[in-house]
Write a protein that holds these residues in place. Sequence first.
Motif, PDB file in Angstrom:
ATOM      1  N   LEU A 116       0.831  -1.215   0.000  1.00  0.00           N
ATOM      2  CA  LEU A 116       0.000   0.000   0.000  1.00  0.00           C
ATOM      3  C   LEU A 116       0.862   1.260   0.000  1.00  0.00           C
ATOM      4  CD1 LEU A 116      -2.860  -0.990   2.488  1.00  0.00           C
ATOM      5  CD2 LEU A 116      -3.022  -0.711   0.002  1.00  0.00           C
ATOM      6  N   VAL A 120       0.700   4.104  -3.008  1.00  0.00           N
ATOM      7  CA  VAL A 120       0.454   5.524  -2.749  1.00  0.00           C
ATOM      8  C   VAL A 120       1.643   6.364  -3.215  1.00  0.00           C
ATOM      9  CG1 VAL A 120       0.080   7.263  -0.959  1.00  0.00           C
ATOM     10  CG2 VAL A 120      -1.109   5.068  -0.815  1.00  0.00           C
ATOM     11  N   LEU A 124       1.690   9.296  -6.195  1.00  0.00           N
ATOM     12  CA  LEU A 124       2.151  10.667  -5.980  1.00  0.00           C
ATOM     13  C   LEU A 124       3.241  11.045  -6.988  1.00  0.00           C
ATOM     14  CD1 LEU A 124       2.304  10.840  -2.066  1.00  0.00           C
ATOM     15  CD2 LEU A 124       0.657  11.969  -3.575  1.00  0.00           C
ATOM     16  N   GLY A 311       6.294  11.006  -2.399  1.00  0.00           N
ATOM     17  CA  GLY A 311       6.024   9.736  -3.056  1.00  0.00           C
ATOM     18  C   GLY A 311       7.244   8.836  -3.082  1.00  0.00           C
TER      19      GLY A 311
END
Length: 372
Positions: A116, A120, A124, A311
Amino acid sequence: MLIDDTYNASFWIGIGVSLITNLIQAFAMAFQRKSHILNDHLYPRELRKPAYRRPLWLTSFIAYLGANITGTVFSVGYLPVVILAPIGAINLVFNAIAARVVLGDPFTVRSVGGTLLIIVGALLVGLFGVIQEPNHSLEALLALYKRPAFIIYFSILESFILVTMVTTHLLEHFYHQWEEDMTPDQKLLGSWLSMADLKVYIGISYGVLGGNISSQSLLFAKSGLELFILTIVYGENQLQHAWTWGLVVMTVVTAALQLYYLNKGLRLCDTMILIPLSFCAFNLSCLFNGLVYYNQWDLLRWWQLLYVLLGVALTVSGVLCLSWRSSSPAISRQEEIVVENTPEGYGTIPTSHMDHDHPNRQSSETSPLLSS
């Protein structure tokens, strides 16, 4: 009307083909990794074969290459740039699924959390690291190439890549020499680095090299595609210039190098570590290549760069989370599971290379990126 224009048949075809080809690529890389693991654990060493003589690797490589080319064509031709970032993140999900199905990586709380974080982080980097640019003529592209800022940047970047390339090849050469006389748990440089850690670091270096070279291939391909679009769509012939075909040659050369280094990384490093870091290196390199080459600094906002760096941090954190394990770093989790499930008669796999046969195995949790 806008919705109809945006989400037309071509859009959904592009989405469908991109998802299917990304799924194929993820499983193809997992099978390549499995082929490398099985081959590297064959003893005596004379039984080992080069990659192109192994049906499993050759089939999966051809599948990866075909899916990569098809996915790239459909992504560029049918999808807006903003859609490519979520698709890239979904590819990392496919990578985790392929690692579970093909290589036996277990789904644990830590692995789900790490995946996860990576997703994410990838979103980003992809969403805020993309800046669109209109098409350029050959004269405009050459003018961009000749700018002092780009020449300096490109010289520094290529010098860094060349030094990293030579250093990594030398380390791999020494690793294979030491491998015959040392156990994976044996330490180098005092107690700071083990042979198994060195193997992982070399694989990561090859993966990052592949990501950086792939971004350059994309830059050359994008420049060449612009020239073909101007020629075919707008009737402005750009194919009569030698520089145009030079861009095509550089695209092919860098694409081949990217495949070469990605495959070398797959031999040495777990896919759950290698693929996200290579993805991150690719996106970062694409961002700065575009900023410098197209002189887009005035189009980048400070908060965009902040999100990109966030990110990257999340992606690296996710990789560290996935690489943290509760066993000795003598053999990676993927290698251990694949070797344990190897059918009898495949080859003689010495028990000395298996983790449970090392009397000094570490009981504490260690990471191949942070172990001491």
